[in-house]
Design an enzyme around this catalytic site. Structure first.
Site, PDB file in Angstrom:
ATOM      1  N   GLY A  12       0.772  -1.250   0.000  1.00  0.00           N
ATOM      2  CA  GLY A  12       0.000   0.000   0.000  1.00  0.00           C
ATOM      3  C   GLY A  12       0.796   1.288   0.000  1.00  0.00           C
ATOM      4  O   GLY A  12       0.326   2.297   0.517  1.00  0.00           O
ATOM      5  N   ARG A  65     -15.759 -15.036  -9.759  1.00  0.00           N
ATOM      6  CA  ARG A  65     -15.376 -13.617  -9.866  1.00  0.00           C
ATOM      7  C   ARG A  65     -16.569 -12.696  -9.753  1.00  0.00           C
ATOM      8  O   ARG A  65     -16.488 -11.619  -9.175  1.00  0.00           O
ATOM      9  CB  ARG A  65     -14.692 -13.375 -11.203  1.00  0.00           C
ATOM     10  CG  ARG A  65     -13.330 -13.973 -11.205  1.00  0.00           C
ATOM     11  CD  ARG A  65     -12.451 -13.189 -12.125  1.00  0.00           C
ATOM     12  NE  ARG A  65     -11.143 -13.807 -12.082  1.00  0.00           N
ATOM     13  CZ  ARG A  65     -10.327 -13.902 -13.108  1.00  0.00           C
ATOM     14  NH1 ARG A  65     -10.679 -13.405 -14.245  1.00  0.00           N
ATOM     15  NH2 ARG A  65      -9.166 -14.477 -12.984  1.00  0.00           N
ATOM     16  N   ARG A  91      -6.325  -8.497  -8.032  1.00  0.00           N
ATOM     17  CA  ARG A  91      -7.397  -9.318  -8.607  1.00  0.00           C
ATOM     18  C   ARG A  91      -7.875  -8.662  -9.900  1.00  0.00           C
ATOM     19  O   ARG A  91      -7.911  -7.426  -9.995  1.00  0.00           O
ATOM     20  CB  ARG A  91      -8.606  -9.437  -7.649  1.00  0.00           C
ATOM     21  CG  ARG A  91      -8.290  -9.928  -6.279  1.00  0.00           C
ATOM     22  CD  ARG A  91      -7.633 -11.286  -6.237  1.00  0.00           C
ATOM     23  NE  ARG A  91      -8.451 -12.360  -6.796  1.00  0.00           N
ATOM     24  CZ  ARG A  91      -8.001 -13.604  -6.961  1.00  0.00           C
ATOM     25  NH1 ARG A  91      -6.752 -13.914  -6.658  1.00  0.00           N
ATOM     26  NH2 ARG A  91      -8.791 -14.532  -7.438  1.00  0.00           N
ATOM     27  N   ILE A  92      -8.251  -9.511 -10.844  1.00  0.00           N
ATOM     28  CA  ILE A  92      -8.791  -8.970 -12.092  1.00  0.00           C
ATOM     29  C   ILE A  92     -10.279  -8.730 -11.907  1.00  0.00           C
ATOM     30  O   ILE A  92     -11.012  -9.625 -11.463  1.00  0.00           O
ATOM     31  CB  ILE A  92      -8.515  -9.940 -13.259  1.00  0.00           C
ATOM     32  CG1 ILE A  92      -7.012  -9.947 -13.542  1.00  0.00           C
ATOM     33  CG2 ILE A  92      -9.320  -9.557 -14.496  1.00  0.00           C
ATOM     34  CD1 ILE A  92      -6.572 -11.003 -14.513  1.00  0.00           C
ATOM     35  N   LEU A  93     -10.724  -7.528 -12.212  1.00  0.00           N
ATOM     36  CA  LEU A  93     -12.149  -7.206 -12.113  1.00  0.00           C
ATOM     37  C   LEU A  93     -12.803  -7.529 -13.454  1.00  0.00           C
ATOM     38  O   LEU A  93     -12.258  -7.219 -14.514  1.00  0.00           O
ATOM     39  CB  LEU A  93     -12.320  -5.729 -11.759  1.00  0.00           C
ATOM     40  CG  LEU A  93     -11.764  -5.350 -10.377  1.00  0.00           C
ATOM     41  CD1 LEU A  93     -11.569  -3.840 -10.260  1.00  0.00           C
ATOM     42  CD2 LEU A  93     -12.670  -5.856  -9.256  1.00  0.00           C
ATOM     43  N   ASN A 107      -5.957   3.143 -12.391  1.00  0.00           N
ATOM     44  CA  ASN A 107      -4.956   2.151 -11.969  1.00  0.00           C
ATOM     45  C   ASN A 107      -3.569   2.730 -12.175  1.00  0.00           C
ATOM     46  O   ASN A 107      -3.377   3.619 -12.994  1.00  0.00           O
ATOM     47  CB  ASN A 107      -5.098   0.869 -12.806  1.00  0.00           C
ATOM     48  CG  ASN A 107      -4.146  -0.220 -12.364  1.00  0.00           C
ATOM     49  OD1 ASN A 107      -3.943  -0.439 -11.164  1.00  0.00           O
ATOM     50  ND2 ASN A 107      -3.529  -0.907 -13.314  1.00  0.00           N
ATOM     51  N   HIS A 109       0.368   1.381 -13.017  1.00  0.00           N
ATOM     52  CA  HIS A 109       1.117   0.203 -13.478  1.00  0.00           C
ATOM     53  C   HIS A 109       2.593   0.589 -13.596  1.00  0.00           C
ATOM     54  O   HIS A 109       2.903   1.663 -14.126  1.00  0.00           O
ATOM     55  CB  HIS A 109       0.561  -0.264 -14.828  1.00  0.00           C
ATOM     56  CG  HIS A 109       1.232  -1.495 -15.324  1.00  0.00           C
ATOM     57  ND1 HIS A 109       0.971  -2.745 -14.801  1.00  0.00           N
ATOM     58  CD2 HIS A 109       2.195  -1.676 -16.263  1.00  0.00           C
ATOM     59  CE1 HIS A 109       1.729  -3.642 -15.406  1.00  0.00           C
ATOM     60  NE2 HIS A 109       2.477  -3.016 -16.295  1.00  0.00           N
TER      61      HIS A 109
END
Ligand code: GRF
Length: 216
Positions: A12, A65, A91-93, A107, A109
């Site tokens: 975090g 999911r 996690r992939i949404l 997001n 990256h």
């Protein structure tokens, strides 16, 4: 004031950068909740220390999911979040969720997208011999690590760099551009046009080597 939920899975540090930015009186967003799929995420501690409400939605407790995504959605409703920042959320949404929140999920990256999507970005950057790498804040689309780019920052790859030293250098830039991107959005200065974002009157943090804005 934009009410934001931050989704985290791990240490975090980007969440911390957002918390610190939101502490300024004139910052146009506030964090209404920190949600994690991982009960052991240090991000939850950071939130508690900052007095921000937290929720755990453990993916292991859900069959698929869709039900996991729905549980996240419930929490977002509960906290009346209007915008989502993914900050090391692993996690992939699913497309349904992402489309429900279209243009309202951000997001970060650790590469200069569209290069090096996915995991192990610094190892792959080193292997490919690029001279620059960096980080990207982008609007989330259903395809992983795709979507309109808001800000990027570049760092030089030095011959002596290994994946750890590169990640460290990139992280410094992440902590600068994530709050800046959120601020631009919260101020209403970002519009999305196809797969690009257009930023009005962008002012970049001078410490970062950041791409020029796409302006009208
Ligand atoms: C960061 O490198 C971010 O770009 C990526 O995951 C990492 C999370 O780090 N998506 P932290 O949890 O914010 O410290």
């Amino acid at each position: 004031m934009l009410d934001v939920a931050v989704l985290v899975s791990g240490r975090g540090s980007n969440l911390q950068a957002l918390i610190d930015a939101c502490a300024a009186d004139d910052f146009p967003a506030r964090i209404v909740a920190v949600i994690s799929n991982n009960p052991g995420s240090y991000g939850l501690e950071r939130a508690k220390l900052a007095g921000i409400p937290t929720a755990v939605v453990n993916h292991r407790d859900y069959e698929d999911r869709e039900s996991f995504d729905n549980a996240i959605d419930e929490e977002l409703k509960k906290f009346k979040a209007k915008f989502i920042c993914l900050a090391g959320f692993m996690r992939i949404l699913e497309a349904r969720f992402v489309n429900r929140w279209r243009d309202r999920i951000l997001n970060i990256h650790p590469s200069l997208l569209p290069s090096f999507k996915g995991l192990h970005t610094q190892e792959r950057a080193l292997e490919s011999g690029v001279r620059f790498t960096g980080c990207t804040v982008h609007i989330v689309r259903p395809e992983m690590d795709e979507g309109p780019i808001i800000l990027q920052a570049a760092v030089a790859v030095d011959p002596e760099d290994d994946a750890d030293s590169l990640a460290e250098k990139v992280l410094i830039q992440e902590h600068l551009i994530y709050p800046e991107a959120l601020k631009l959005i919260a101020l209403g200065r970002v519009s999305i046009s196809g797969n690009r974002s257009i930023i009005e009157k962008a002012e970049y943090p001078k410490e970062a080597l950041i791409s020029p804005a796409l302006t009208d």
